[in-house]
Design an enzyme around this catalytic site. Structure first.
Site, mmCIF file in Angstrom:
data_model
loop_
_atom_site.group_PDB
_atom_site.id
_atom_site.type_symbol
_atom_site.label_atom_id
_atom_site.label_comp_id
_atom_site.label_asym_id
_atom_site.label_seq_id
_atom_site.Cartn_x
_atom_site.Cartn_y
_atom_site.Cartn_z
ATOM 1 N N SER A 59 0.833 -1.376 -0.135
ATOM 2 C CA SER A 59 0.020 -0.138 -0.051
ATOM 3 C C SER A 59 0.820 1.035 0.127
ATOM 4 O O SER A 59 1.919 1.163 0.429
ATOM 5 C CB SER A 59 -0.869 0.069 1.202
ATOM 6 O OG SER A 59 -1.413 1.418 1.416
ATOM 7 N N TYR A 91 -2.110 -0.208 10.101
ATOM 8 C CA TYR A 91 -2.224 -0.548 8.894
ATOM 9 C C TYR A 91 -1.080 -0.430 7.842
ATOM 10 O O TYR A 91 -0.636 -1.103 7.264
ATOM 11 C CB TYR A 91 -3.257 0.191 8.151
ATOM 12 C CG TYR A 91 -3.593 -0.236 6.672
ATOM 13 C CD1 TYR A 91 -4.213 -1.602 6.351
ATOM 14 C CD2 TYR A 91 -3.158 0.583 5.747
ATOM 15 C CE1 TYR A 91 -4.297 -1.858 5.148
ATOM 16 C CE2 TYR A 91 -3.346 0.313 4.272
ATOM 17 C CZ TYR A 91 -4.070 -0.740 4.151
ATOM 18 O OH TYR A 91 -4.054 -1.081 2.736
#
Length: 289
Positions: free
Chosen positions: A179, A193
């Protein structure tokens, strides 16, 4: 804010492999690959294939002629996807299995079963993951722990299972879905995250380094998606530079087919944003995030 960010990141742009690839329009690139049916006789295994980016990638790989080994928890969706793809592309094979990637033993069993069934697995996409994390120190340890376990430990199990297969074959292409949040430590709900995705990116780089050291013909790609709107975040507020699922998955599959070592997708503006994220002062990054 978007214009301000774009001005900042443009000044920080540097040439990279991902940026070189950005010169290629993903739609045009995939159209050429589709004409060639580059996936004919090859198989791709995708985890988390029942929805979102996983489902989108499965559809595009099928269009390119690949046979598919797809897995996820929701078998009803996998069965429906299998039926649609086989009907649309009768020359490919699509098989599915139920898989909860938090069951580490099951990861190895499912991957090995697919390998035995298909004979050869040419590419494995470690895609399954979750994005539900919270601010550190706010009493949400269980939520953050699960996010890190699924996005990193479960991904480690998938990489181990994939590399077992590829080492035995002496060939293969491992793809991990990281990501843009992995580029820096980020505040608020992105902290755990982003850390989990950064860990995954470093894991992939370590595997790539090992392949270089041992001179094994196994490729490793790390994909850093930017903001891509899928059914999981349908109700989320609009985000800077976001694209729809179709645009995002085309950029992802084009990068995977190019076998880049690393790619921020869509390449523009995210390859530029990525360079800026690594260089901007943390105080500035915190405000922009």
């Amino acid at each position: 804010m978007q214009h301000k960010l774009l001005n900042l990141v443009t000044k920080s742009a540097k040439q990279s492999k991902a940026q070189v690839f950005s010169a290629v329009q993903p739609s045009r690139y995939l159209k050429d690959l589709n004409k060639q049916q580059v996936g004919q006789g090859k198989t791709v295994l995708i985890t988390g294939a029942s929805s979102g980016l996983g489902e989108g990638m499965a559809r595009l790989f099928a269009k390119l002629g690949y046979s598919l080994a797809i897995c996820a928890r929701r078998t009803d969706r996998l069965e429906r996807l299998q039926s649609e793809l086989v009907a649309a592309y009768p020359n490919i094979r699509v098989e599915y299995q139920a898989l909860d990637v938090s069951d580490y033993d099951a990861v190895f069993k499912v991957f090995d079963a697919f390998a035995a069934d298909f004979g050869t697995i040419d590419r494995i996409v470690v895609n399954a993951g979750i994005g539900d994390s919270r601010r550190i120190g706010k009493g949400r340890f269980d939520t953050n722990r699960r996010t890190v376990e699924i996005n990193f430990i479960s991904a480690l199990a998938q990489c181990e299972a994939a590399m077992n297969i590829f080492r035995a074959q002496n060939s293969g292409h491992l793809v991990v879905m990281s990501s843009m949040s992995a580029m820096r430590g980020l505040p608020k709900h992105l902290t755990a995250y982003g850390a989990s995705k950064a860990g995954l990116a470093h894991l992939a780089e370590g595997i790539r380094a090992d392949m270089l050291l041992t001179k094994l013909p196994i490729k490793v790609s790390t994909i850093y998606p930017g903001y891509i709107r899928t059914e999981i975040n349908t109700n989320a507020k609009p985000l800077p530079f976001e694209v729809d699922t179709e645009t995002g998955t085309k950029a992802i599959v084009a990068a995977i087919e190019a076998e880049v070592e690393e790619a921020c997708v869509p390449s523009l503006p995210w390859s530029i944003v990525g360079q800026a994220m690594k260089r901007l002062p943390l105080q500035v990054m915190s405000r922009l995030s």
